[in-house]
Design an enzyme around this catalytic site. Structure first.
Site, PDB file in Angstrom:
ATOM      1  N   ALA A  76       0.895  -1.281   0.013  1.00 20.34           N
ATOM      2  CA  ALA A  76       0.002  -0.124  -0.034  1.00 20.34           C
ATOM      3  C   ALA A  76       0.792   1.443  -0.173  1.00 20.34           C
ATOM      4  O   ALA A  76       1.905   1.217   0.527  1.00 20.34           O
ATOM      5  CB  ALA A  76      -0.926   0.182   1.354  1.00 20.34           C
ATOM      6  N   ASP A  77       0.276   2.234  -0.534  1.00 18.75           N
ATOM      7  CA  ASP A  77       0.941   3.646  -0.542  1.00 18.75           C
ATOM      8  C   ASP A  77      -0.245   4.841  -0.142  1.00 18.75           C
ATOM      9  O   ASP A  77      -1.029   4.634  -0.868  1.00 18.75           O
ATOM     10  CB  ASP A  77       1.763   3.928  -1.690  1.00 18.75           C
ATOM     11  CG  ASP A  77       2.474   5.210  -1.451  1.00 18.75           C
ATOM     12  OD1 ASP A  77       3.611   4.866  -0.952  1.00 18.75           O
ATOM     13  OD2 ASP A  77       2.222   6.505  -1.833  1.00 18.75           O
TER      14      ASP A  77
END
Length: 193
Positions: A76-77
């Site tokens: 994830a970012d």
């Protein structure tokens, strides 16, 4: 509860974020952490939701290539988006203070892109949460930055910390997305994987 379809996989979280690790543990999932060392660069033409999805896929792909076939990687970012620009992680105290001054008395979006991939499948998705900050005084901002040192957080703040208690007056969307992982969406995608 681990969805039936995941029992054949070794779950891998491609993130050193303690918040993402905590949220995934709260889902009841067993996983290992493998951190990618990719440079978090994105093409300048990407838009608000494409940026974190692109970066999440970059991280997942870097970790996935060194793992066994039965691995399922989650990466994830998270970015903060205000006035058509990305507010990333502040590099120092002054940058963190400037970011919070910019966010004070206004609304911004927090977007988390997620990439889930196995040896044969790959999914990307995102979640958007709108966050409204009350007016923050310089003294409040400096107190927060000096005490919590939010240099590993997009936009220079953690909603689950002191600044979220005193400064966030409203959100629309997932609270956990602002922490760095839209766990409700992750769980749904894992069930369907």
């Amino acid at each position: 509860m681990v969805p039936q379809n995941l029992q054949k996989y070794q779950l891998i979280l491609a993130s050193k974020s303690p918040r993402r690790q905590h949220l995934l543990k709260e889902l009841g999932l067993d996983f290992q952490v493998h951190v990618s060392d990719v440079e978090e660069y994105f093409p300048p033409e990407l838009g608000m939701t494409a940026i974190p999805e692109y970066l999440a896929e970059l991280k997942a792909t870097a970790v996935r290539k060194n793992l066994p076939e039965n691995s399922l990687v989650i990466a994830a970012d998270t970015i903060v988006w205000k006035d058509e620009e990305v507010l990333g992680k502040p590099g120092n105290r002054d940058e963190a203070i400037q970011m919070l001054q910019h966010l004070s008395s206004s609304q911004h979006q927090v977007i988390t892109g997620v990439n889930i991939q196995s040896a044969t499948k790959k999914y990307s998705f995102h979640a958007v949460t709108a966050v409204w900050f009350d007016e923050l005084t310089d003294a409040e901002i400096e107190y927060y930055v000096d005490r919590f040192k939010p240099y590993d957080k997009a936009g220079g703040y953690g909603i689950q910390e002191w600044i979220g208690f005193v400064g966030v007056k409203k959100i629309e969307g997932s609270f956990f997305n602002v922490m760095g992982l839209p766990v409700h969406k992750v769980y749904q995608f894992l069930k369907e994987f």
